[in-house]
Design a protein around this motif. Sequence first.
Motif, PDB file in Angstrom:
ATOM      1  N   PHE A  85      47.867  27.405  30.919  1.00  0.00           N
ATOM      2  CA  PHE A  85      48.917  28.319  31.389  1.00  0.00           C
ATOM      3  C   PHE A  85      48.622  29.750  30.956  1.00  0.00           C
ATOM      4  CE2 PHE A  85      50.879  24.138  30.965  1.00  0.00           C
ATOM      5  CZ  PHE A  85      51.404  23.977  32.242  1.00  0.00           C
ATOM      6  N   CYS A  86      49.052  30.669  31.754  1.00  0.00           N
ATOM      7  CA  CYS A  86      48.850  32.088  31.482  1.00  0.00           C
ATOM      8  C   CYS A  86      49.749  32.522  30.326  1.00  0.00           C
ATOM      9  CB  CYS A  86      49.194  32.894  32.731  1.00  0.00           C
ATOM     10  SG  CYS A  86      49.107  34.669  32.474  1.00  0.00           S
ATOM     11  N   ASN A  87      49.186  33.213  29.340  1.00  0.00           N
ATOM     12  CA  ASN A  87      50.036  33.657  28.229  1.00  0.00           C
ATOM     13  C   ASN A  87      50.673  35.017  28.500  1.00  0.00           C
ATOM     14  OD1 ASN A  87      48.005  35.459  27.674  1.00  0.00           O
ATOM     15  ND2 ASN A  87      47.297  34.439  25.817  1.00  0.00           N
ATOM     16  N   SER A  88      50.442  35.569  29.681  1.00  0.00           N
ATOM     17  CA  SER A  88      51.158  36.784  30.067  1.00  0.00           C
ATOM     18  C   SER A  88      52.419  36.452  30.876  1.00  0.00           C
ATOM     19  CB  SER A  88      50.264  37.686  30.919  1.00  0.00           C
ATOM     20  OG  SER A  88      49.242  38.237  30.137  1.00  0.00           O
ATOM     21  N   CYS A  89      52.289  35.496  31.834  1.00  0.00           N
ATOM     22  CA  CYS A  89      53.442  35.240  32.716  1.00  0.00           C
ATOM     23  C   CYS A  89      53.859  33.772  32.728  1.00  0.00           C
ATOM     24  CB  CYS A  89      53.144  35.718  34.132  1.00  0.00           C
ATOM     25  SG  CYS A  89      52.043  34.621  35.048  1.00  0.00           S
ATOM     26  N   GLY A  90      53.071  32.886  32.142  1.00  0.00           N
ATOM     27  CA  GLY A  90      53.478  31.481  32.052  1.00  0.00           C
ATOM     28  C   GLY A  90      53.085  30.619  33.236  1.00  0.00           C
ATOM     29  N   THR A  93      44.092  28.840  37.222  1.00  0.00           N
ATOM     30  CA  THR A  93      43.024  28.100  37.892  1.00  0.00           C
ATOM     31  C   THR A  93      41.716  28.452  37.199  1.00  0.00           C
ATOM     32  OG1 THR A  93      42.728  29.877  39.498  1.00  0.00           O
ATOM     33  CG2 THR A  93      44.195  28.073  40.125  1.00  0.00           C
ATOM     34  N   HIS A  94      40.757  27.545  37.273  1.00  0.00           N
ATOM     35  CA  HIS A  94      39.459  27.773  36.642  1.00  0.00           C
ATOM     36  C   HIS A  94      38.435  28.048  37.717  1.00  0.00           C
ATOM     37  CE1 HIS A  94      41.786  25.694  33.523  1.00  0.00           C
ATOM     38  NE2 HIS A  94      41.086  26.445  32.698  1.00  0.00           N
ATOM     39  N   ARG A  95      37.974  29.282  37.761  1.00  0.00           N
ATOM     40  CA  ARG A  95      36.994  29.670  38.774  1.00  0.00           C
ATOM     41  C   ARG A  95      36.208  30.885  38.289  1.00  0.00           C
ATOM     42  NH1 ARG A  95      39.272  34.077  41.401  1.00  0.00           N
ATOM     43  NH2 ARG A  95      41.534  34.233  41.322  1.00  0.00           N
ATOM     44  N   ILE A  96      35.150  31.182  39.031  1.00  0.00           N
ATOM     45  CA  ILE A  96      34.331  32.354  38.694  1.00  0.00           C
ATOM     46  C   ILE A  96      34.925  33.561  39.409  1.00  0.00           C
ATOM     47  CG2 ILE A  96      32.030  33.365  38.803  1.00  0.00           C
ATOM     48  CD1 ILE A  96      30.890  30.505  38.861  1.00  0.00           C
ATOM     49  N   PRO A  97      35.442  34.530  38.654  1.00  0.00           N
ATOM     50  CA  PRO A  97      36.026  35.705  39.310  1.00  0.00           C
ATOM     51  C   PRO A  97      34.950  36.516  40.041  1.00  0.00           C
ATOM     52  CG  PRO A  97      36.637  35.590  36.978  1.00  0.00           C
ATOM     53  CD  PRO A  97      35.534  34.601  37.196  1.00  0.00           C
ATOM     54  N   ASP A  98      35.366  37.301  41.017  1.00  0.00           N
ATOM     55  CA  ASP A  98      34.431  38.176  41.734  1.00  0.00           C
ATOM     56  C   ASP A  98      33.679  39.047  40.738  1.00  0.00           C
ATOM     57  OD1 ASP A  98      35.332  37.175  44.097  1.00  0.00           O
ATOM     58  OD2 ASP A  98      36.685  38.859  44.541  1.00  0.00           O
ATOM     59  N   GLY A  99      32.382  39.144  40.920  1.00  0.00           N
ATOM     60  CA  GLY A  99      31.586  40.006  40.060  1.00  0.00           C
ATOM     61  C   GLY A  99      31.238  39.398  38.715  1.00  0.00           C
ATOM     62  N   ASP A 100      31.670  38.166  38.476  1.00  0.00           N
ATOM     63  CA  ASP A 100      31.387  37.488  37.202  1.00  0.00           C
ATOM     64  C   ASP A 100      30.392  36.363  37.468  1.00  0.00           C
ATOM     65  OD1 ASP A 100      31.576  36.582  34.574  1.00  0.00           O
ATOM     66  OD2 ASP A 100      33.762  36.600  34.546  1.00  0.00           O
ATOM     67  N   SER A 101      29.925  35.699  36.418  1.00  0.00           N
ATOM     68  CA  SER A 101      28.990  34.599  36.621  1.00  0.00           C
ATOM     69  C   SER A 101      29.416  33.337  35.884  1.00  0.00           C
ATOM     70  CB  SER A 101      27.594  35.026  36.153  1.00  0.00           C
ATOM     71  OG  SER A 101      27.659  35.421  34.795  1.00  0.00           O
ATOM     72  N   LEU A 102      30.536  33.408  35.169  1.00  0.00           N
ATOM     73  CA  LEU A 102      30.987  32.248  34.393  1.00  0.00           C
ATOM     74  C   LEU A 102      32.389  31.840  34.824  1.00  0.00           C
ATOM     75  CD1 LEU A 102      29.840  33.364  30.812  1.00  0.00           C
ATOM     76  CD2 LEU A 102      28.721  31.686  32.306  1.00  0.00           C
ATOM     77  N   LEU A 103      32.663  30.529  34.653  1.00  0.00           N
ATOM     78  CA  LEU A 103      34.013  30.033  34.922  1.00  0.00           C
ATOM     79  C   LEU A 103      34.995  30.651  33.945  1.00  0.00           C
ATOM     80  CD1 LEU A 103      33.827  26.158  35.422  1.00  0.00           C
ATOM     81  CD2 LEU A 103      34.661  27.842  37.080  1.00  0.00           C
ATOM     82  N   ARG A 104      36.124  31.109  34.458  1.00  0.00           N
ATOM     83  CA  ARG A 104      37.182  31.663  33.604  1.00  0.00           C
ATOM     84  C   ARG A 104      38.504  31.030  33.992  1.00  0.00           C
ATOM     85  NH1 ARG A 104      33.899  34.619  30.117  1.00  0.00           N
ATOM     86  NH2 ARG A 104      32.536  35.964  31.321  1.00  0.00           N
ATOM     87  N   ALA A 105      39.448  31.081  33.044  1.00  0.00           N
ATOM     88  CA  ALA A 105      40.824  30.717  33.364  1.00  0.00           C
ATOM     89  C   ALA A 105      41.470  31.959  33.986  1.00  0.00           C
ATOM     90  CB  ALA A 105      41.567  30.293  32.108  1.00  0.00           C
ATOM     91  N   VAL A 106      41.836  31.834  35.262  1.00  0.00           N
ATOM     92  CA  VAL A 106      42.342  32.986  36.002  1.00  0.00           C
ATOM     93  C   VAL A 106      43.784  32.712  36.414  1.00  0.00           C
ATOM     94  CG1 VAL A 106      42.029  34.434  38.050  1.00  0.00           C
ATOM     95  CG2 VAL A 106      40.029  33.435  36.911  1.00  0.00           C
ATOM     96  N   CYS A 107      44.650  33.689  36.197  1.00  0.00           N
ATOM     97  CA  CYS A 107      46.034  33.559  36.645  1.00  0.00           C
ATOM     98  C   CYS A 107      46.176  34.271  37.983  1.00  0.00           C
ATOM     99  CB  CYS A 107      46.999  34.155  35.620  1.00  0.00           C
ATOM    100  SG  CYS A 107      48.705  34.081  36.186  1.00  0.00           S
ATOM    101  N   ASP A 108      46.424  33.472  39.022  1.00  0.00           N
ATOM    102  CA  ASP A 108      46.563  34.087  40.340  1.00  0.00           C
ATOM    103  C   ASP A 108      47.937  34.714  40.532  1.00  0.00           C
ATOM    104  OD1 ASP A 108      43.966  33.538  41.394  1.00  0.00           O
ATOM    105  OD2 ASP A 108      44.539  31.424  41.445  1.00  0.00           O
ATOM    106  N   ALA A 109      48.881  34.351  39.651  1.00  0.00           N
ATOM    107  CA  ALA A 109      50.221  34.930  39.769  1.00  0.00           C
ATOM    108  C   ALA A 109      50.234  36.389  39.322  1.00  0.00           C
ATOM    109  CB  ALA A 109      51.228  34.106  38.956  1.00  0.00           C
ATOM    110  N   CYS A 110      49.624  36.674  38.161  1.00  0.00           N
ATOM    111  CA  CYS A 110      49.693  38.059  37.658  1.00  0.00           C
ATOM    112  C   CYS A 110      48.327  38.736  37.576  1.00  0.00           C
ATOM    113  CB  CYS A 110      50.391  38.103  36.290  1.00  0.00           C
ATOM    114  SG  CYS A 110      49.378  37.529  34.918  1.00  0.00           S
ATOM    115  N   GLY A 111      47.267  37.997  37.889  1.00  0.00           N
ATOM    116  CA  GLY A 111      45.944  38.610  37.934  1.00  0.00           C
ATOM    117  C   GLY A 111      45.191  38.639  36.608  1.00  0.00           C
TER     118      GLY A 111
END
Length: 198
Positions: A22-27, A31-49
Amino acid sequence: MLRRAGAFPRVSIDTGKSLIKFCNSCGAEVTHRIPDGDSLLRAVCDACGTIHYQNPKIVVGCLPAHGDRILICKRAIEPRYGLWTLPAGFMENNESASEGAAREALEEANARVEIEDLYTVYSIPHISQVYMMFRARLLDTDVSPGVESLEVKLVREGEIPWDQLAFAMVKRTLEHYLEDRKRGSFTPRFGDIRPPNR
Ligand SMILES: [Zn+2]
């Protein structure tokens, strides 16, 4: 050292993947994916970015010496309860590495030290930790166990409990120190510690 479960990087030791849910900014759920311009899997919050980057933890510690004796601590905490270590622990925010090393000596052994030089740096990639160990001068021998230690003592070379040391980095740091002391000069060293050592 290694005392707070919450201070471990929240990544799988087997896969290196993030365990954040869970996102510690908005709760929101991440999702776990490679963000644009990155090369590693990250925990990404699609709700708040927010992208939850996870990076290695720094452990700072010291080898406090008094004459020909070295201060060691018997661990009162897991992991490696009951085994011997050098004072060390996770660096805190807003302190320097050498301040953290001196603080750990005070917390674990009520030991007042003067930090001399950076001595060993060990990376432990499979648990995402980096150890920075300093040489230190123990200012007086009035030491006693802190809450994380069962016992503390000053040992000469022949009294080091080699078969009861808690971590590979402790063994290597002590070995280098004794070699260097015989030579009469101390050389900083770095290395990697891989499984099954740690
Ligand atoms: Zn969020």
